[in-house]
Design a protein around this motif. Structure first.
Motif, PDB file in Angstrom:
ATOM      1  N   ASP A  75       0.864  -1.182   0.000  1.00  0.00           N
ATOM      2  CA  ASP A  75       0.000   0.000   0.000  1.00  0.00           C
ATOM      3  C   ASP A  75       0.902   1.233   0.000  1.00  0.00           C
ATOM      4  O   ASP A  75       1.468   1.576   1.035  1.00  0.00           O
ATOM      5  N   PRO A  76       1.057   1.889  -1.151  1.00  0.00           N
ATOM      6  CA  PRO A  76       1.965   3.035  -1.250  1.00  0.00           C
ATOM      7  C   PRO A  76       1.607   4.198  -0.328  1.00  0.00           C
ATOM      8  O   PRO A  76       2.440   5.061  -0.077  1.00  0.00           O
ATOM      9  N   ASN A  77       0.388   4.234   0.185  1.00  0.00           N
ATOM     10  CA  ASN A  77      -0.044   5.332   1.045  1.00  0.00           C
ATOM     11  C   ASN A  77       0.268   5.112   2.520  1.00  0.00           C
ATOM     12  O   ASN A  77      -0.009   5.962   3.358  1.00  0.00           O
ATOM     13  N   THR A  78       0.842   3.964   2.856  1.00  0.00           N
ATOM     14  CA  THR A  78       1.199   3.648   4.240  1.00  0.00           C
ATOM     15  C   THR A  78       2.387   4.498   4.675  1.00  0.00           C
ATOM     16  O   THR A  78       3.273   4.784   3.862  1.00  0.00           O
ATOM     17  N   ALA A  79       2.437   4.869   5.932  1.00  0.00           N
ATOM     18  CA  ALA A  79       3.587   5.588   6.481  1.00  0.00           C
ATOM     19  C   ALA A  79       4.837   4.725   6.314  1.00  0.00           C
ATOM     20  O   ALA A  79       4.770   3.498   6.472  1.00  0.00           O
ATOM     21  N   PRO A  80       5.983   5.331   5.993  1.00  0.00           N
ATOM     22  CA  PRO A  80       7.207   4.558   5.752  1.00  0.00           C
ATOM     23  C   PRO A  80       7.548   3.566   6.867  1.00  0.00           C
ATOM     24  O   PRO A  80       8.003   2.453   6.590  1.00  0.00           O
TER      25      PRO A  80
END
Length: 90
Positions: A75-80
Motif C-alpha cells: 500500500d503506497p499510502n502507508t507511512a514509511p
C-alpha cells in the motif's frame, strides 16, 4: 572498497543487473508472499541476522530494490515506518 557482489540476469529483451543484497531482498519478498506475508524492514533484518541498528542500511537496500522494480509497496499510502512490500509480479 565496495565488497558488494553483483550479477546480471538476461531475460530477452531485458537485462537486469542487481547486487546480491537486492536479490536476497527480492527472494525474501517472494518467500514471504508464498507464506501469505509481506517483506518488512524488520523481517529482512531478521532474515539477514542483523541488529535493529542496521535498519537504515536495510531501508536503503529496500529502496534500491523498489527502484530496480523487483519489489513494490503493498500500500503506497502507508507511512514509511509501517510499509510492507511484495514482489513486483504479485
Amino acid at each position: 572498497m565496495n565488497h558488494d557482489f553483483a550479477f546480471r540476469i538476461e531475460v530477452n529483451p531485458c537485462v537486469i543487473e542487481i547486487t546480491i543484497g537486492k536479490a536476497l531482498g527480492y527472494l525474501h519478498a517472494c518467500i514471504k508472499h508464498v507464506e501469505g506475508q509481506q517483506l518488512t524492514n524488520s523481517s529482512l533484518r531478521k532474515r539477514f541476522g542483523v541488529n535493529d541498528s542496521s535498519a537504515g542500511n536495510i531501508s536503503r537496500l529496500i529502496k534500491e530494490a523498489v527502484s530496480k522494480q523487483l519489489i513494490k509497496p503493498l500500500d503506497p499510502n502507508t507511512a514509511p515506518r509501517y510499509m510492507k512490500y511484495i514482489p513486483i509480479w504479485a
